[in-house]
Enzyme design. Sequence first.
Site, PDB file in Angstrom:
ATOM      1  N   ASP A 199      -2.804 -53.763  62.212  1.00  0.00           N
ATOM      2  CA  ASP A 199      -1.985 -53.264  63.317  1.00  0.00           C
ATOM      3  C   ASP A 199      -2.792 -52.235  64.102  1.00  0.00           C
ATOM      4  O   ASP A 199      -3.716 -51.616  63.567  1.00  0.00           O
ATOM      5  CB  ASP A 199      -0.686 -52.632  62.796  1.00  0.00           C
ATOM      6  CG  ASP A 199       0.427 -52.659  63.841  1.00  0.00           C
ATOM      7  OD1 ASP A 199       1.428 -53.356  63.631  1.00  0.00           O
ATOM      8  OD2 ASP A 199       0.274 -51.979  64.881  1.00  0.00           O
ATOM      9  N   ASP A 202       4.997 -60.739  62.634  1.00  0.00           N
ATOM     10  CA  ASP A 202       6.339 -60.355  63.075  1.00  0.00           C
ATOM     11  C   ASP A 202       6.256 -59.369  64.238  1.00  0.00           C
ATOM     12  O   ASP A 202       7.208 -58.665  64.542  1.00  0.00           O
ATOM     13  CB  ASP A 202       7.109 -59.730  61.901  1.00  0.00           C
ATOM     14  CG  ASP A 202       8.589 -59.546  62.195  1.00  0.00           C
ATOM     15  OD1 ASP A 202       9.182 -60.451  62.816  1.00  0.00           O
ATOM     16  OD2 ASP A 202       9.143 -58.492  61.835  1.00  0.00           O
ATOM     17  N   LYS A 221       6.639 -64.711  65.124  1.00  0.00           N
ATOM     18  CA  LYS A 221       7.872 -64.446  65.873  1.00  0.00           C
ATOM     19  C   LYS A 221       7.597 -64.565  67.368  1.00  0.00           C
ATOM     20  O   LYS A 221       6.542 -64.158  67.855  1.00  0.00           O
ATOM     21  CB  LYS A 221       8.384 -63.044  65.573  1.00  0.00           C
ATOM     22  CG  LYS A 221       9.655 -62.681  66.353  1.00  0.00           C
ATOM     23  CD  LYS A 221      10.274 -61.397  65.849  1.00  0.00           C
ATOM     24  CE  LYS A 221       9.477 -60.170  66.228  1.00  0.00           C
ATOM     25  NZ  LYS A 221      10.087 -58.933  65.708  1.00  0.00           N
ATOM     26  N   GLY A 249       5.418 -52.174  57.752  1.00  0.00           N
ATOM     27  CA  GLY A 249       4.984 -52.687  56.460  1.00  0.00           C
ATOM     28  C   GLY A 249       6.026 -53.441  55.664  1.00  0.00           C
ATOM     29  O   GLY A 249       5.771 -53.800  54.507  1.00  0.00           O
ATOM     30  N   TRP A 296       7.086 -56.543  55.976  1.00  0.00           N
ATOM     31  CA  TRP A 296       6.592 -57.882  55.623  1.00  0.00           C
ATOM     32  C   TRP A 296       5.465 -57.797  54.604  1.00  0.00           C
ATOM     33  O   TRP A 296       5.320 -58.672  53.749  1.00  0.00           O
ATOM     34  CB  TRP A 296       6.149 -58.632  56.878  1.00  0.00           C
ATOM     35  CG  TRP A 296       7.286 -59.367  57.548  1.00  0.00           C
ATOM     36  CD1 TRP A 296       8.582 -58.990  57.572  1.00  0.00           C
ATOM     37  CD2 TRP A 296       7.207 -60.607  58.264  1.00  0.00           C
ATOM     38  NE1 TRP A 296       9.334 -59.901  58.264  1.00  0.00           N
ATOM     39  CE2 TRP A 296       8.509 -60.898  58.703  1.00  0.00           C
ATOM     40  CE3 TRP A 296       6.174 -61.467  58.592  1.00  0.00           C
ATOM     41  CZ2 TRP A 296       8.803 -62.052  59.446  1.00  0.00           C
ATOM     42  CZ3 TRP A 296       6.464 -62.606  59.328  1.00  0.00           C
ATOM     43  CH2 TRP A 296       7.770 -62.900  59.745  1.00  0.00           C
ATOM     44  N   ASP A 323      -6.933 -54.194  66.896  1.00  0.00           N
ATOM     45  CA  ASP A 323      -6.246 -55.074  67.835  1.00  0.00           C
ATOM     46  C   ASP A 323      -6.608 -56.520  67.497  1.00  0.00           C
ATOM     47  O   ASP A 323      -7.796 -56.880  67.508  1.00  0.00           O
ATOM     48  CB  ASP A 323      -6.685 -54.735  69.256  1.00  0.00           C
ATOM     49  CG  ASP A 323      -5.899 -55.462  70.328  1.00  0.00           C
ATOM     50  OD1 ASP A 323      -5.400 -56.567  70.060  1.00  0.00           O
ATOM     51  OD2 ASP A 323      -5.786 -54.936  71.452  1.00  0.00           O
TER      52      ASP A 323
END
Length: 253
Positions: free
Chosen positions: A68, A108, A148, A50, A52, A84
């Site tokens: 998540d 991220d 990322k 958490g 971000w 998902d």
Amino acid sequence: MPRDRRDYYYRKAKEKGYRSRAAFKLKQINERFNIIRKGDTVVDLGAAPGGWLQVAHELSGAKVVGVDILPIEEIEGVETIKGDIRLDSTVEKIKKKIKEGADVVICDAAPSLSGSWSYDHARSIDLAESALECARKLLKPDGRFVVKVFQGDMFPDFLNKVRDHFVKVQAFSPQATRKQSAEIYVIGKRLLPGLIKINQEYTVTIEDIGASGDGIARINDFVIFVKDAKKGERLNIRIRDVKPHFAFGERIE
């Protein structure tokens, strides 16, 4: 863990109450690229634990949704979804939360490391591609995207995929990224319409002439400007540049 305890950003995150040192990566990305703005609706993919989400809420002050497969401990002012991102059912849950679409999608997330570099790199690319597809379904026109990814031989192809969908794309390594890390962030700004791509060829009919003298054609109501074209002419064109609300095409024989 001993290395983390000596890490400047690890200590700073503890001092500031952030859940991860990665919070400072998003801060630095935002300082450079102005990705999250006041009032933005933000979706964070792969958001646990958490860090971000905390920064996104600070920057936006508006609706922030974290997603998540792991549970995310409650953050005041932030909504979370357990799911998902590769599943359509999860995307539908996100859409119900944001209704009019997201201004920004950030990710991220990273795969669990196996120790095999080529395998981990491939899984990172796969995860980033899932985030890109999810972003395309959620973002408003002109939306922004941050993801990322691990650098490696598949990275250039992924970067080109992002370029297919955003007007401006850059790769960036924040100062908070550890020196030994191969991670890098890809930033996409101004989401392009899904049907029109640079270098793609179309057959169009020139419907009108614009103020600058260029011919005006339409592809599914999307405006294409074509130089040296006459009204009523039917011709083959190649798209040479795409903007959020129009594109430029060139005649091909």
